[in-house]
Each structure stands twice: as C-alpha cells, then as structure tokens.
Design an enzyme around this catalytic site. Sequence first.
Site, PDB file in Angstrom:
ATOM      1  CE1 TYR A 142       1.246  -3.721  -0.852  1.00  0.00           C
ATOM      2  CE2 TYR A 142       0.083  -1.998  -1.398  1.00  0.00           C
ATOM      3  CZ  TYR A 142       0.681  -2.816  -0.547  1.00  0.00           C
ATOM      4  OH  TYR A 142       0.019  -2.454   0.681  1.00  0.00           O
ATOM      5  CE  LYS A 189       8.531 -17.007   6.433  1.00  0.00           C
ATOM      6  NZ  LYS A 189       8.398 -17.146   7.824  1.00  0.00           N
ATOM      7  CG  ASP A 221       8.659 -15.293  10.529  1.00  0.00           C
ATOM      8  OD1 ASP A 221       9.515 -14.747  10.516  1.00  0.00           O
ATOM      9  OD2 ASP A 221       8.260 -16.637  10.704  1.00  0.00           O
ATOM     10  CG  ASP A 245       0.622  -1.885   3.769  1.00  0.00           C
ATOM     11  OD1 ASP A 245       0.342  -0.688   4.050  1.00  0.00           O
ATOM     12  OD2 ASP A 245      -0.462  -2.700   3.732  1.00  0.00           O
ATOM     13  CG  ASP A 249      -0.731   0.020   9.235  1.00  0.00           C
ATOM     14  OD1 ASP A 249      -0.166   0.953   8.462  1.00  0.00           O
ATOM     15  OD2 ASP A 249      -1.900  -0.364   9.334  1.00  0.00           O
TER      16      ASP A 249
HETATM   17  C1  IPM Z   1      -0.274   2.647   2.679  1.00  0.00           C
HETATM   18  C2  IPM Z   1      -1.957   2.498   2.618  1.00  0.00           C
HETATM   19  C3  IPM Z   1      -2.037   1.855   1.035  1.00  0.00           C
HETATM   20  C4  IPM Z   1      -0.999   0.703   0.810  1.00  0.00           C
HETATM   21  C5  IPM Z   1      -3.349   1.449   0.454  1.00  0.00           C
HETATM   22  C6  IPM Z   1      -4.082   2.807   0.836  1.00  0.00           C
HETATM   23  C7  IPM Z   1      -3.286   1.217  -0.888  1.00  0.00           C
HETATM   24  O1  IPM Z   1      -2.312   1.342   3.346  1.00  0.00           O
HETATM   25  O2  IPM Z   1       0.034   3.727   2.255  1.00  0.00           O
HETATM   26  O3  IPM Z   1       0.239   2.310   3.600  1.00  0.00           O
HETATM   27  O4  IPM Z   1      -1.398  -0.444   1.028  1.00  0.00           O
HETATM   28  O5  IPM Z   1       0.166   1.228   0.489  1.00  0.00           O
HETATM   29 MN    MN Z   2      -0.580   0.638   4.764  1.00  0.00          MN
END
Ligand code: IPM
Ligand code: MN
Length: 352
Positions: A142, A189, A221, A245, A249
């Site tokens: 990032y 990894k 993975d 990240d 999710d």
């Molecule tokens: C999160 C979001 C952010 C990230 C984006 C909006 C930059 O997806 O907070 O997980 O990738 O960190």
């Molecule tokens: Mn995210």
Amino acid sequence: MKLNIALLAGDGIGPEVINQAVKVSDAIAKKFGHEINWTPALTGAAAIEAVGEPYPEETHEICEAADAVLFGAIGHPRFDNDPSTKVRPEQGLLKMRQKLGLFANVRPTFTFPSLIDKSPLKKERIEGTDLVFLRELTGGIYFGKRGREDNGNTAYDTCTYTRKEVERLARKGFEIAMQRSKKLCCVDKANVLETSRLWRETVQNLEKEYPEVEVSYEFVDAVAMRLVQWPNSYDVLITENLFGDILTDEASVISGSMGLMPSASLGEKTSLFEPIHGSYPQAAGKDIANPLATVLSAAMMFETAFNLKDEAEAIRKVVNKSLAEGVVTEDLADGGKAYKTSEVGDWLSANI
Ligand code: IPM
Ligand code: MN
C-alpha cells in the site's frame, strides 16, 4: 467523563451510518453520565469537492487533537472509473492512517446467535466463531514505491517492510493473544516472498518473550481456504496490509453481512474506529444501509479508547436485542420487515 471525538462521516453511506452511531453514543453518554463533544471534519470525495484534497490539514489537526476518531466510509464511483484521476478519495484514508501512525488494524470476526442462518456457510462450521485479525496498516504494498516505466506499458508496486514495523504489529498480536486463548497465527507467503520471510523471522524471535502463546505459521492461500472451512480453528491472526485487507472481507461472510463488522485502528497517537465496509454508493442517500458495523465500531471506541467497558457492553447488548427482535435493515430482513437505517438507530438509542 469528557470525550472529545472527531467525526469523519466521509462518502456514500458514511454520513447515514455515522449518524446512527452518534445517536447511540449520545444515548450511552446520557445513561452513563458522560459528555461527548463531537467535532465533524471533512474527508474523502466530500473533502476533494470542498477543498481539493481528501485529507486536508485542518482535518488532520482535528483528529490529532481528539481523544478518538469515528469514521464512516470513503470512496466514490466517479473516481473508480477513471484510472487517470490523480486525486482519489482513498488516498485520504491512507494518508490519515499514515499521518496518525495507525499501524494496527484490529478486525474481529464473530457470529450473532440470531443470524447464524443468514451466513451462506453451514451453521455447524461457523457456530461459535470468535477470531480477531490484526492487520498491519501503514506498510507493505500500500505504501511502497510504485510507478510506470516503458512509456506507461509497465507498472509496479513494491512491498517493503522493516523489522521494526513487523515487530510492533506482532507484539500487539501477542498481547491480544495473551488476553484471549493464547493462540496466534502468523499469515504470510514465506514460500515466495522475502517480506514474508522477514515477518516469520521476526515473529519467531518474539516467541521467546511469550512462551505461553502457541504460534502457528500458515501461508495466506491456505488460510483463505481454512477460514471458511474451519473458522473455529483460529483465534488471533496477524498479517501484512494487503493480505489482511482481503482476508477480512472474506471473513465478514462468516457473520452473515459485511454491514456488521467493526474495526479499530490503533497507533501511536489517536485511535480510529470504523466499519470494515466501504461507501456502498448504490445505497447512498436511500436510508437503507446497515448501521450496525459503525455502531459496533463505536462500542470498540468506548472500550479501547476510553476503557469504558460497561458502555461498550451496553451497545453490544442492544445490538443483539435488535437482531433478535428483527429490527434490521434490508440486507438482513430476509423477506420480513426491512427497517430504515435511521429507524434502526432510533430503536437502538431508545432501547439503551
Ligand atoms: C479497507 C478498505 C481500504 C483498504 C480502501 C478503501 C483503501 O478496503 O479499509 O479495508 O484497502 O484498506
Ligand atoms: Mn478492504
């Protein structure tokens, strides 16, 4: 107690969900005898529109001066569909994380008894899941060097970590593990990436300082697979920025909706609290988004930033009650009555 909180609503559904968290927090303050002073500030696309940049200096000063930051969401499709855009809302979030030194993102994943059937995953697999990700937030790909070469035909993003960056994150992971079931998984990894080998080496060195913690090392993975197969086998997971990240999710599916999962970003100065979901532009202004992830982020704020555990517990309790009684937004309504975002907020504050 006096609580000075910076309020960054951001974009899309941000303002709507933030409003509910404010209602709930104010109700808590009233009940427990606190005084909250909210200071709103601009961020994201809203800030670009107003002052031309997504994390203005004035916003940074407000955040630094506050005891905690409560954050909504960031992002606008106007910028996503144009790869040539130079100034993006997300840059505001990244700049904020970096300038506030928010290196540790705590993302719990848990299930709600009344929602166990809402998850697309089988009940017997996910029942009782209670794990926490510690995602590194100010390093890795990032923030590494990126660019274009070869007349724009080659692009690169680099992943860099220092031992110090890994160590401070891992240390937090060990500390959290000590307060929980003393199990820590280092996600990496290391069979391919040099940064991952530095992670592993650093965590292995720390093991000596925390002999009670049982540490496992797993490739990202494989974790992606086991996370939905046997989520109960994990407790605390530490991971670099991009892996975290993606995996968080994925993990939100376990709870049944992304609209439920809160997070805390801890650092050297002010801590920040935000839902893990994005700005959900399709729902913006419609009063339909699920405010619970933001409300639960406020609970994390009471607990983590102010050490007000009863207040946090009271929020969690009323959230559970709303779920059990079906006072839910359309993502969870499942054919039943779908409440508006604002109605859920009103119900929660009235029931505190
Ligand atoms: C999160 C979001 C952010 C990230 C984006 C909006 C930059 O997806 O907070 O997980 O990738 O960190
Ligand atoms: Mn995210």
